[in-house]
Design a protein around this motif. Structure first.
Motif, PDB file in Angstrom:
ATOM      1  N   GLY A   1      -8.039  10.951 -23.517  1.00  0.00           N
ATOM      2  CA  GLY A   1      -8.688  10.513 -24.752  1.00  0.00           C
ATOM      3  C   GLY A   1      -8.069   9.282 -25.361  1.00  0.00           C
ATOM      4  N   GLU A   2      -7.155   8.627 -24.644  1.00  0.00           N
ATOM      5  CA  GLU A   2      -6.511   7.413 -25.136  1.00  0.00           C
ATOM      6  C   GLU A   2      -7.327   6.160 -24.804  1.00  0.00           C
ATOM      7  N   LEU A   3      -8.389   6.300 -24.012  1.00  0.00           N
ATOM      8  CA  LEU A   3      -9.260   5.190 -23.633  1.00  0.00           C
ATOM      9  C   LEU A   3     -10.692   5.673 -23.714  1.00  0.00           C
ATOM     10  N   ASP A   4     -11.549   4.932 -24.493  1.00  0.00           N
ATOM     11  CA  ASP A   4     -12.928   5.387 -24.633  1.00  0.00           C
ATOM     12  C   ASP A   4     -13.728   5.012 -23.390  1.00  0.00           C
ATOM     13  N   ALA A   5     -14.862   5.703 -23.220  1.00  0.00           N
ATOM     14  CA  ALA A   5     -15.669   5.549 -22.008  1.00  0.00           C
ATOM     15  C   ALA A   5     -16.236   4.143 -21.884  1.00  0.00           C
ATOM     16  N   ASP A   6     -16.629   3.505 -23.017  1.00  0.00           N
ATOM     17  CA  ASP A   6     -17.194   2.158 -22.929  1.00  0.00           C
ATOM     18  C   ASP A   6     -16.168   1.162 -22.415  1.00  0.00           C
ATOM     19  N   GLU A   7     -14.930   1.238 -22.938  1.00  0.00           N
ATOM     20  CA  GLU A   7     -13.892   0.332 -22.468  1.00  0.00           C
ATOM     21  C   GLU A   7     -13.570   0.599 -21.009  1.00  0.00           C
TER      22      GLU A   7
ATOM     23  N   THR B   1       3.860  10.037 -26.642  1.00  0.00           N
ATOM     24  CA  THR B   1       3.705   8.681 -27.175  1.00  0.00           C
ATOM     25  C   THR B   1       4.311   7.617 -26.262  1.00  0.00           C
ATOM     26  N   PRO B   2       5.584   7.720 -25.863  1.00  0.00           N
ATOM     27  CA  PRO B   2       6.116   6.681 -24.970  1.00  0.00           C
ATOM     28  C   PRO B   2       5.446   6.691 -23.597  1.00  0.00           C
ATOM     29  N   TRP B   3       5.055   7.860 -23.136  1.00  0.00           N
ATOM     30  CA  TRP B   3       4.419   7.929 -21.822  1.00  0.00           C
ATOM     31  C   TRP B   3       3.051   7.251 -21.825  1.00  0.00           C
ATOM     32  N   ASN B   4       2.221   7.526 -22.840  1.00  0.00           N
ATOM     33  CA  ASN B   4       0.905   6.903 -22.911  1.00  0.00           C
ATOM     34  C   ASN B   4       1.026   5.394 -23.125  1.00  0.00           C
TER      35      ASN B   4
ATOM     36  N   ASP C   1       0.827  -1.217   0.000  1.00  0.00           N
ATOM     37  CA  ASP C   1       0.000   0.000   0.000  1.00  0.00           C
ATOM     38  C   ASP C   1       0.859   1.264   0.000  1.00  0.00           C
ATOM     39  N   ASP C   2       1.900   1.306   0.840  1.00  0.00           N
ATOM     40  CA  ASP C   2       2.746   2.497   0.914  1.00  0.00           C
ATOM     41  C   ASP C   2       3.516   2.709  -0.387  1.00  0.00           C
ATOM     42  N   GLY C   3       4.063   1.636  -0.932  1.00  0.00           N
ATOM     43  CA  GLY C   3       4.808   1.753  -2.185  1.00  0.00           C
ATOM     44  C   GLY C   3       3.929   2.200  -3.332  1.00  0.00           C
ATOM     45  N   SER C   4       2.703   1.677  -3.393  1.00  0.00           N
ATOM     46  CA  SER C   4       1.800   2.089  -4.470  1.00  0.00           C
ATOM     47  C   SER C   4       1.402   3.554  -4.314  1.00  0.00           C
ATOM     48  N   ALA C   5       1.257   4.012  -3.060  1.00  0.00           N
ATOM     49  CA  ALA C   5       0.909   5.424  -2.841  1.00  0.00           C
ATOM     50  C   ALA C   5       2.032   6.331  -3.334  1.00  0.00           C
ATOM     51  N   ARG C   6       3.297   5.962  -3.067  1.00  0.00           N
ATOM     52  CA  ARG C   6       4.422   6.768  -3.552  1.00  0.00           C
ATOM     53  C   ARG C   6       4.491   6.763  -5.067  1.00  0.00           C
ATOM     54  N   LEU C   7       4.267   5.604  -5.681  1.00  0.00           N
ATOM     55  CA  LEU C   7       4.320   5.531  -7.139  1.00  0.00           C
ATOM     56  C   LEU C   7       3.170   6.320  -7.759  1.00  0.00           C
ATOM     57  N   ARG C   8       1.997   6.269  -7.145  1.00  0.00           N
ATOM     58  CA  ARG C   8       0.855   7.043  -7.665  1.00  0.00           C
ATOM     59  C   ARG C   8       1.177   8.532  -7.685  1.00  0.00           C
ATOM     60  N   THR C   9       1.748   9.020  -6.580  1.00  0.00           N
ATOM     61  CA  THR C   9       2.101  10.439  -6.512  1.00  0.00           C
ATOM     62  C   THR C   9       3.103  10.810  -7.601  1.00  0.00           C
ATOM     63  N   ALA C  10       4.093   9.946  -7.817  1.00  0.00           N
ATOM     64  CA  ALA C  10       5.105  10.216  -8.835  1.00  0.00           C
ATOM     65  C   ALA C  10       4.504  10.175 -10.245  1.00  0.00           C
ATOM     66  N   ILE C  11       3.603   9.211 -10.504  1.00  0.00           N
ATOM     67  CA  ILE C  11       2.970   9.116 -11.825  1.00  0.00           C
ATOM     68  C   ILE C  11       2.115  10.349 -12.099  1.00  0.00           C
ATOM     69  N   GLU C  12       1.345  10.781 -11.102  1.00  0.00           N
ATOM     70  CA  GLU C  12       0.494  11.969 -11.286  1.00  0.00           C
ATOM     71  C   GLU C  12       1.345  13.194 -11.610  1.00  0.00           C
ATOM     72  N   ALA C  13       2.461  13.367 -10.889  1.00  0.00           N
ATOM     73  CA  ALA C  13       3.335  14.509 -11.146  1.00  0.00           C
ATOM     74  C   ALA C  13       3.949  14.414 -12.541  1.00  0.00           C
ATOM     75  N   ALA C  14       4.420  13.242 -12.919  1.00  0.00           N
ATOM     76  CA  ALA C  14       5.011  13.080 -14.246  1.00  0.00           C
ATOM     77  C   ALA C  14       3.975  13.326 -15.337  1.00  0.00           C
ATOM     78  N   HIS C  15       2.751  12.851 -15.131  1.00  0.00           N
ATOM     79  CA  HIS C  15       1.702  13.053 -16.143  1.00  0.00           C
ATOM     80  C   HIS C  15       1.385  14.538 -16.311  1.00  0.00           C
ATOM     81  N   ARG C  16       1.370  15.279 -15.199  1.00  0.00           N
ATOM     82  CA  ARG C  16       1.151  16.731 -15.308  1.00  0.00           C
ATOM     83  C   ARG C  16       2.261  17.368 -16.129  1.00  0.00           C
ATOM     84  N   GLY C  17       3.487  16.902 -15.923  1.00  0.00           N
ATOM     85  CA  GLY C  17       4.607  17.455 -16.679  1.00  0.00           C
ATOM     86  C   GLY C  17       4.492  17.164 -18.164  1.00  0.00           C
TER      87      GLY C  17
END
Length: 802
Positions: free
Chosen positions: A677-683, A646-649, A619-635
């Protein structure tokens, strides 16, 4: 008077007997003491003035004649090789030491400072920044003169001594006062005339206090271990540092007498006065032994601005007074105008804040204060009477206006001035030049400055403040600038404090100008950085501070370390600050091509390692990775660059499809892909349904849902099918699973704003389309829709619609 013998063997007692040495015991920053000192100097007309303070301050005496040196100011002494070790010696306009110094300059009398040299005080390895009184009386929170910190200076080994009593408190108690401050104010500060006899009486009183303390200490020592040579050498109050200080003062008097001075005035704290009378001197050899073998440090001295607020006791300044603003008013105002002039200032301050304060109220408050002083038996109107009268007449019984009066008048908001002629380190001179050129005047009170970065002059202000921030000179603190001008607006809260003078000296070790020092500090910080995220933030700071040289150094370091970095979490942490640098570099006209190249490398390497980094997490490791992914995605989202996106998505897609990972991480990946927009709502709905099926474990499903619902609640408010799936899952799970899942789900929805949670609850409570049969979303009531369709067609110019 008993004769003493100088170290060279020649008799010194007769020389001391022939010279007239008047010790003027004062309280630091006391207007009554200052007035008495001035009268005593006029009466004595000395040929030498000694002032309590380290002899290193002698080099600053000549600058006191400059009209540009305006109190409150402080003499600053610092260790050249370690500027963080420093001593401040503050002077106010009403400080007796300042009054005596100015009198000597105007009358052509030589001035020397006498105390334990700062070269010894600053040589200790554990000495930190110290705020001393004008006579060096306080250290690290010591209280006023005569009430030193119990921990100041070393103690004799093996003996535990009690804190010596506050002499002012002892004298006040003897006079029948329960408040030492009120006694001192009545007995000294309100005194309008003084003679040398008054100082003699004060010396005698202090001598009695010291004698009582000495007897009490002797009894305590005798009861414990018996009198020892070490304890005796510590002085009558058991304070070795104080004993050394007084030995240094006596040595200065002996030196002056040997040089033929006949009338010597010594202005010092009242507690020291009895120890400085020649009749009470110990042998010169005794004092020399106390001072022998002390460590030394190379020191330098200068003048620095001080503030009225830092003269107050509440600031933590040991020798401070309760009300520096009131004391200055008491010192500069003629006797018969003190009370009415004070209420005029109070009324003016209230009016400036939009509060009523009539002339008649000022007259009535003056009368009430004088009546209160008479009823209370005070020798004259004091601050307590002024405050009570102001509360009753000008504030209508409220304490709120008095808080304003306390800050602006009782304490005061003055900031001293130091002329350019005073020697300063080159960095301080460069900073002063830039402050003047950019019209950023230092202020002792917090002032918010908004900057429009599209204007050259205001951009230059921003650059200076960011460079000072890099140098750890915290003159300005960034505050919320609002959103009216986007990235082109900054806001800073500026407040100049005396400690910043030391920070400037410390920063001068890096360079002679603000820019060169900031570049050198950045290069040093890059070498010291332990992770890529710190380097990324440092690059962003270089951008804001317009440090091209520093930017190149940090980028080179980052490129070198990223090429060898295998920690995906560290790579992710560097993406957002690098992306911000690339995105907003054009606002400040900085070349960020080198940063863009490093960013691309970091993104690609982070994308390659993302799937492996997400494996086997708790749980703790996933929380740290989530925070890092969110920050990287904003960047990545900041830049319209396919080579990054492209490589990030692709990396997010690989994580999103892997059901073996901790649910929070793929849940977040699916949400980010849906938003992009890389994943449609139905999927997305199918994946959510699968993760929330009865076959999935409750906690695992809740973790996936927590990751998926990261961000705003609009996804649920505008996608009824997803909300229905979540609702059905919660309704359908067993009671035992519900108890396990409920805290996790509550945590997930607690991140939403109250208004968003309320709207979600309303949709679920009202039912509506969520309770319709399958396929209901696709049926349309044509008859009910016809009027609306006809209106839209007419607005679009399509004519009538059947």
């Amino acid at each position: 008077m008993a004769a003493t013998r100088a170290p060279d063997g020649r008799g010194a007692g007769s020389m001391l007997a022939r010279a007239r040495v008047e010790v003027l015991g004062i309280r630091h920053h006391g207007p009554g003491s200052a007035r008495s000192t001035l009268a005593a100097l006029e009466e004595l007309q000395p040929d030498l003035l000694l002032i309590e303070g380290p002899p290193e301050l002698d080099a600053l005496v000549s600058y006191a004649a400059d009209p540009g040196l305006v109190p409150p100011v402080a003499a600053l002494v610092y260790a050249v090789d370690a500027p963080h070790r420093a001593l401040f010696y503050p002077f106010a306009l009403f400080s007796p030491e300042w009054v005596a110094l100015r009198w000597a300059i105007e009358h052509g009398v030589e001035v020397r400072f006498a105390d334990l040299p700062a070269t010894h005080l600053l040589a200790e390895a554990d000495t930190e920044r110290v705020t001393a009184s004008a006579g060096g009386e306080s250290r690290d929170g010591a209280s006023r003169d005569g009430e030193p910190d119990a921990e100041s200076g070393p103690r004799p080994a093996g003996i535990t001594l009690e804190r010596r009593p506050d002499p002012i408190e002892v004298l006040a108690r003897a006079a029948g006062y329960d408040d030492p401050e009120r006694w001192w104010e009545d007995a000294v500060e309100h005194r309008r005339s003084s003679t040398l006899e008054d100082f003699a009486q004060l010396r005698a009183a202090m001598a009695d206090v010291r004698a009582a303390a000495r007897d009490a200490r002797r009894d305590a020592v005798d009861e414990r271990v018996g009198e020892s040579a070490d304890a005796a050498g510590a002085g009558e109050d058991g304070d070795l540092e104080n004993a050394r200080r007084e030995a240094s003062m006596r040595a200065a008097i002996r030196a002056a007498v040997r040089q033929g001075r006949e009338r010597i005035a010594f202005v010092c704290g009242a507690y020291h006065a009895p120890a400085l009378e020649p009749a009470s001197f110990p042998s010169a050899g005794h004092d020399a032994a106390l001072l022998r073998g002390l460590p030394k440090a190379k020191v330098a001295a200068t003048w620095a601005p001080w503030t009225a607020g830092r003269l107050a006791q509440r600031s933590g300044y040991g020798a401070g007074v309760r009300s520096p603003g009131w004391y200055q008013h008491l010192f500069v105002t003629p006797d018969d105008e003190v009370v009415p002039a004070w209420f005029v200032r109070v009324a003016r301050t209230l009016r400036e804040e939009g509060l009523d304060a009539s002339t008649a109220s000022v007259v009535e408050a003056t009368r009430l204060a004088e009546v209160l002083a008479g009823v209370r038996g005070r020798p004259s109107v004091g601050l307590a009477e002024l405050t009570d009268a102001a509360r009753a007449v000008l504030a209508d019984g409220s304490d709120l206006p008095l808080q304003l009066i306390d800050r602006s008048l009782v304490i005061g908001e003055e900031l001293g001035q130091v002329p350019e002629s005073v020697p300063m380190v080159p960095l301080a001179s460069d900073l002063a030049r830039q402050q003047k050129g950019l019209r950023l005047r230092p202020s002792p009170t917090s002032t918010v400055v908004s900057l429009d970065l599209r204007r050259e002059s205001q951009l230059a202000r921003s650059v200076l403040l960011h460079r000072l921030d890099l140098l750890e000179i915290p003159w300005g603190t960034p505050v919320d600038a609002g959103r009216t001008m986007g990235t082109f607006k900054e806001a800073w809260a500026l407040e100049w404090t005396p400690e910043l003078a030391v920070s400037v000296i410390e920063a001068s070790l890096h360079g002679t100008t603000v820019e060169s020092a900031a570049v050198a500090r950045v290069a040093e910080a890059a070498d010291e950085a332990t992770d890529l995220a710190s380097l990324g933030s440092l690059i962003e700071q270089c951008l804001l501070a317009d440090l091209a040289g520093g930017l190149r150094a940090v980028v080179a370091t980052l490129a070198h370390r990223s090429a060898r970095q295998h920690d995906t979490l560290a790579l992710l942490g560097a993406i957002e600050p690098l992306a911000r640098t690339c995105r907003y570099g054009d606002v400040r006209g900085v070349d960020v091509s080198g940063v863009a190249h490093v960013l691309q490398t970091v993104v690609v390497r982070a994308a390659v390692g993302l799937r492996a980094a997400a494996s086997g997490l708790d749980d703790d490791g996933s929380a740290r990775l989530r925070t890092a992914i969110e920050a990287a995605h904003r960047g990545v989202a900041l830049l319209d660059d396919d080579s990054l996106r492209t490589p990030w998505n692709a990396a997010l897609a690989a994580v999103a499809a892997d059901e073996a990972l901790h649910g929070a991480v793929p849940g977040l990946a699916n949400r980010l892909l849906l938003d992009a927009g890389e994943l449609d709502a139905d999927e997305a709905a199918r994946r959510l349904s699968r993760q929330l099926s009865s076959a999935a474990g409750g906690p695992a499903a809740a973790a996936w849902l927590d990751g998926f619902l990261a961000g705003e609640a609009l996804l649920l408010l505008h996608t009824d099918e997803l909300l229905a799936i979540i609702d059905d899952w919660l309704v359908g799970i067993t009671e035992t699973s519900f108890e396990d899942v409920l805290p996790l789900v509550r945590r997930t929805f607690a991140r939403y704003a109250p208004a968003e949670r309320r709207l979600i609850g309303q949709r679920l409570r009202e039912g509506g389309i969520l309770n319709r049969a399958p396929g209901a979303l696709s049926r349309i009531d044509v008859e009910r829709a016809a009027p609306a369709v006809a209106t839209v067609a007419r607005l679009l110019g399509l004519g009538a619609t059947a």
